[in-house]
Design an enzyme around this catalytic site. Structure first.
Site, PDB file in Angstrom:
ATOM      1  N   SER A 164       0.924  -1.269   0.077  1.00  0.00           N
ATOM      2  CA  SER A 164      -0.008   0.077   0.096  1.00  0.00           C
ATOM      3  C   SER A 164       1.101   1.224  -0.030  1.00  0.00           C
ATOM      4  CB  SER A 164      -1.098   0.212   1.257  1.00  0.00           C
ATOM      5  OG  SER A 164      -0.233   0.061   2.480  1.00  0.00           O
ATOM      6  N   CYS A 180       2.616  -0.926  11.893  1.00  0.00           N
ATOM      7  CA  CYS A 180       3.470  -2.056  11.832  1.00  0.00           C
ATOM      8  C   CYS A 180       4.549  -2.193  13.027  1.00  0.00           C
ATOM      9  CB  CYS A 180       4.558  -1.519  10.729  1.00  0.00           C
ATOM     10  SG  CYS A 180       3.724  -1.471   9.030  1.00  0.00           S
TER      11      CYS A 180
END
Length: 224
Positions: A164, A180
């Site tokens: 993305s 993340c």
């Protein structure tokens, strides 16, 4: 070359997962060709296989999906180009590490068309850009923000999920998670960097760089 599928508007996440599941199975059985799907999702969070509960700071803010891909928590939403990559690694060298490097190289090459220098950092998944205009980190290093996320899954040597790239999403939406699992760095976008890039501009760059980065000869030659 794979089929390129581009969806207008916002695509429901469950619909996207169902399509990928079916297409990956068909590719593995030799009943369909490879496919790259470019789309946008409504605001949502996805949890990878390494996601930690404490990194979901606002669990009631947006829908949360178990993505069953590698990685931790990720945000998807309008203004972000999601690239679902359904490629047959069985025919492309069966080297997962090389494949991930090709995904990284693809993002970096694409960003380079807009004069953005992307970086890969040890211990941090995704693609990062340096922000020298921001205050330096406590250890004296240059601040960096994440501009692209990468997370894949394999089934029968066929990949799905993918990457993305932040074009012009609402960056405040990322505050509901620790993106993340990395709290000490921020998130940026092409718009945040001052670049008036449209989704169509990015799509053209992605398609143009794909053939160079993912040519069969180059892919199979990568061993690292």
């Amino acid at each position: 070359m794979p089929e390129w599928k581009i969806s207008e508007g916002l695509t429901d996440y469950g619909t996207a997962l169902a399509f990928m599941e079916q297409r990956v199975e068909a590719i593995a059985e030799g009943e369909a060709g490879e496919c790259i799907w470019l789309l946008e999702h409504p605001p949502l969070y996805t949890a990878g296989t390494s996601a930690r509960v404490e990194d979901l700071k606002e669990p009631d803010r947006f829908p949360v999906y178990d993505a069953r891909r590698g990685g931790q928590y990720t945000y998807h939403g309008p203004g972000q180009r999601v690239v679902y990559v359904m490629l047959d690694l069985g025919a492309r060298g069966r080297d997962v590490r090389a494949f991930v490097k090709q995904l990284e190289h693809w993002v970096i090459t694409t960003l380079g068309e807009f004069n953005i220098t992307g970086h890969i950092r040890d211990g941090r998944v995704g693609v990062w850009v340096e922000r020298p205009e921001k205050p330096r980190l406590p250890d004296g290093t240059i601040a960096e923000d994440k501009i692209a996320a990468i997370g894949i899954r394999l089934r029968k040597w066929v990949s799905f999920h993918g990457i993305s790239i932040n074009v012009e999403p609402d960056l405040e939406h990322f505050t509901g998670i620790v993106p993340c699992g990395i709290a000490e760095h921020g998130v940026t976008s092409l718009a945040d960097l001052g670049l008036p890039v449209t989704m169509q501009d990015l799509d053209v760059a992605l398609m143009r760089s794909f053939e160079t980065v993912f040519s069969s000869e180059r892919f199979c030659g990568e061993t690292g």
